[in-house]
Design an enzyme around this catalytic site. Structure first.
Site, PDB file in Angstrom:
ATOM      1  N   ASN A  40       0.865  -1.178   0.000  1.00  0.00           N
ATOM      2  CA  ASN A  40       0.000   0.000   0.000  1.00  0.00           C
ATOM      3  C   ASN A  40       0.905   1.233   0.000  1.00  0.00           C
ATOM      4  OD1 ASN A  40      -1.789   2.050   0.567  1.00  0.00           O
ATOM      5  ND2 ASN A  40      -2.339   1.298   2.618  1.00  0.00           N
ATOM      6  N   TRP A  41       0.956   1.907  -1.130  1.00  0.00           N
ATOM      7  CA  TRP A  41       1.885   3.036  -1.258  1.00  0.00           C
ATOM      8  C   TRP A  41       1.347   4.301  -0.604  1.00  0.00           C
ATOM      9  CZ3 TRP A  41       3.989   2.617  -7.037  1.00  0.00           C
ATOM     10  CH2 TRP A  41       4.626   1.369  -7.178  1.00  0.00           C
ATOM     11  N   LYS A  42       0.083   4.309  -0.222  1.00  0.00           N
ATOM     12  CA  LYS A  42      -0.542   5.480   0.424  1.00  0.00           C
ATOM     13  C   LYS A  42      -0.328   6.737  -0.428  1.00  0.00           C
ATOM     14  CE  LYS A  42      -0.100   3.136   4.783  1.00  0.00           C
ATOM     15  NZ  LYS A  42       0.087   3.184   6.237  1.00  0.00           N
ATOM     16  N   HIS A  69      -9.363   0.706   5.393  1.00  0.00           N
ATOM     17  CA  HIS A  69      -8.055   0.954   6.015  1.00  0.00           C
ATOM     18  C   HIS A  69      -8.242   1.873   7.224  1.00  0.00           C
ATOM     19  CE1 HIS A  69      -3.982   2.298   6.668  1.00  0.00           C
ATOM     20  NE2 HIS A  69      -3.599   1.218   6.010  1.00  0.00           N
ATOM     21  N   GLU A  99      -6.624   4.289   8.302  1.00  0.00           N
ATOM     22  CA  GLU A  99      -6.463   5.721   8.042  1.00  0.00           C
ATOM     23  C   GLU A  99      -7.760   6.308   7.497  1.00  0.00           C
ATOM     24  OE1 GLU A  99      -2.857   5.344   5.735  1.00  0.00           O
ATOM     25  OE2 GLU A  99      -1.859   4.710   7.575  1.00  0.00           O
ATOM     26  N   GLU A 139      -5.070  -5.370  10.638  1.00  0.00           N
ATOM     27  CA  GLU A 139      -4.044  -4.344  10.836  1.00  0.00           C
ATOM     28  C   GLU A 139      -4.291  -3.631  12.156  1.00  0.00           C
ATOM     29  OE1 GLU A 139      -2.188  -3.029   6.897  1.00  0.00           O
ATOM     30  OE2 GLU A 139      -4.001  -1.857   7.141  1.00  0.00           O
ATOM     31  N   GLY A 154       2.738   1.948  10.780  1.00  0.00           N
ATOM     32  CA  GLY A 154       3.647   3.082  10.622  1.00  0.00           C
ATOM     33  C   GLY A 154       4.401   3.445  11.892  1.00  0.00           C
ATOM     34  N   SER A 181       3.691  -2.430  10.180  1.00  0.00           N
ATOM     35  CA  SER A 181       5.146  -2.495  10.329  1.00  0.00           C
ATOM     36  C   SER A 181       5.742  -3.838   9.920  1.00  0.00           C
ATOM     37  CB  SER A 181       5.555  -2.120  11.757  1.00  0.00           C
ATOM     38  OG  SER A 181       5.169  -0.793  12.046  1.00  0.00           O
ATOM     39  N   GLY A 192       2.971  -1.242   4.223  1.00  0.00           N
ATOM     40  CA  GLY A 192       3.015   0.184   3.895  1.00  0.00           C
ATOM     41  C   GLY A 192       4.448   0.611   3.615  1.00  0.00           C
ATOM     42  N   GLY A 193       5.104   1.141   4.621  1.00  0.00           N
ATOM     43  CA  GLY A 193       6.438   1.726   4.469  1.00  0.00           C
ATOM     44  C   GLY A 193       7.436   0.859   3.715  1.00  0.00           C
TER      45      GLY A 193
HETATM   46  P1  PGA Z   1       3.081   0.080   7.580  1.00  0.00           P
HETATM   47  O1  PGA Z   1       1.594   0.289   7.003  1.00  0.00           O
HETATM   48  O2  PGA Z   1       3.605  -1.193   6.971  1.00  0.00           O
HETATM   49  O3  PGA Z   1       3.832   1.290   7.174  1.00  0.00           O
HETATM   50  O4  PGA Z   1       2.943  -0.053   9.081  1.00  0.00           O
HETATM   51  C1  PGA Z   1       0.719  -0.793   6.842  1.00  0.00           C
HETATM   52  C2  PGA Z   1      -0.597  -0.332   6.283  1.00  0.00           C
HETATM   53  O5  PGA Z   1      -1.059   0.752   6.659  1.00  0.00           O
HETATM   54  O6  PGA Z   1      -1.219  -1.025   5.457  1.00  0.00           O
END
Ligand code: PGA
Length: 252
Positions: free
Chosen positions: A9-11, A95, A97, A167, A173, A213, A234-235
């Site tokens: 997920n590149w956000k 998600h 967020e 998640e 993050g 993470s 994500g990251g």
């Molecule tokens: P992260 O994000 O790997 O940076 O913790 C995961 C996500 O939000 O899908």
């Protein structure tokens, strides 16, 4: 046996040019892999170009969000059909967020899942508790509500087009991954929920991804857990070498 599913997920990150560079590197790194579903979710503005670049590769493209209407006066929104038209095979919904920053409810997330399935898209359906909910022993209630309400009206057959992503919000993050045991416990619980809402076949067949993470140095332990079938990253999905290492997790 559930086929592993590794998604990035590149956000809100990367220009079109940067997205193409990363996608091209991943295409090379994953050539020849056919026993893992690999998915990346770039920003909307990069979708068509990335999807075009990945034609003939083992990597599918996902949207990060959608609006549950086919078309109409919904300024700023994108429909499942348009995502499909742009080359997407999947879309992320629920998600944390979006739940937290954009006040998305379980009912709205349910409408998105419905609209995606109706449009012939795959759904990456996210759930997870906050730290406060975990520490006040509400984790199981929260997961139960998110799963039950989010999947309302989705039939057993339609569940073939959906993967669940667990998640925990406190792990996203933050660099604080759930331990292998914490993640496995939540995954087993979610699989039990699916058994209750559907049946054993759906519970056994549905892939449940862990997200929060995930890094090259913790993916192997997570993927060794019985009920962890993949990861939503994500990251660490923003660097080709890191994401490639996650895709090439070591099998026990
Ligand atoms: P992260 O994000 O790997 O940076 O913790 C995961 C996500 O939000 O899908």
């Amino acid at each position: 046996m559930r086929k592993p599913f590794i998604a990035g997920n590149w956000k809100l990150q990367k220009t079109v040019g940067e997205s193409l560079d990363l996608a091209a590197a991943l295409k090379q790194e994953t050539a020849g892999i056919d026993d893992i579903d690999i998915v990346i979710a770039p920003v909307y503005t990069s979708l068509t170009k990335v999807a075009d670049l990945l034609v003939g590769s083992n990597i599918s493209v996902a949207g990060q969000n959608c609006y549950p209407a086919a078309s109409g006066a919904f300024t700023g929104e994108v429909s499942p059909a348009l995502l499909k038209d742009a080359g997407c095979r999947y879309c992320i919904v629920g998600h944390s967020e979006r739940r937290q920053l954009f006040a998305e409810t379980d009912a709205f997330i349910n409408q998105k899942s419905r609209a995606l399935i109706d449009a012939g898209m795959g759904v990456i359906f996210c759930v997870g508790e906050t730290l406060e909910e975990r520490e006040s022993d509400q984790m199981y209630d929260v997961l139960t509500t998110q799963v039950r309400e989010g999947l309302k009206g989705i039939s057993a057959e339609e569940m073939q087009n959906l993967v669940v992503a667990y998640e925990p919000v406190w792990a996203i993050g933050t660099g604080k991954t759930a331990s292998d045991e914490q993640a496995e416990e939540a995954h087993a619980f979610i699989r039990g929920l699916l058994q209750g809402l559907y049946d054993e076949n759906v519970a056994e067949a549905t892939r449940i991804l862990y997200g929060g993470s995930v890094k090259p140095d913790n993916v192997d332990g997570l993927m060794a857990q019985q009920d962890i079938d993949g990861t939503l990253v994500g990251g660490a999905s923003l660097k080709a070498a890191d994401f490639a290492r996650i895709i090439h997790f070591k099998r026990g």
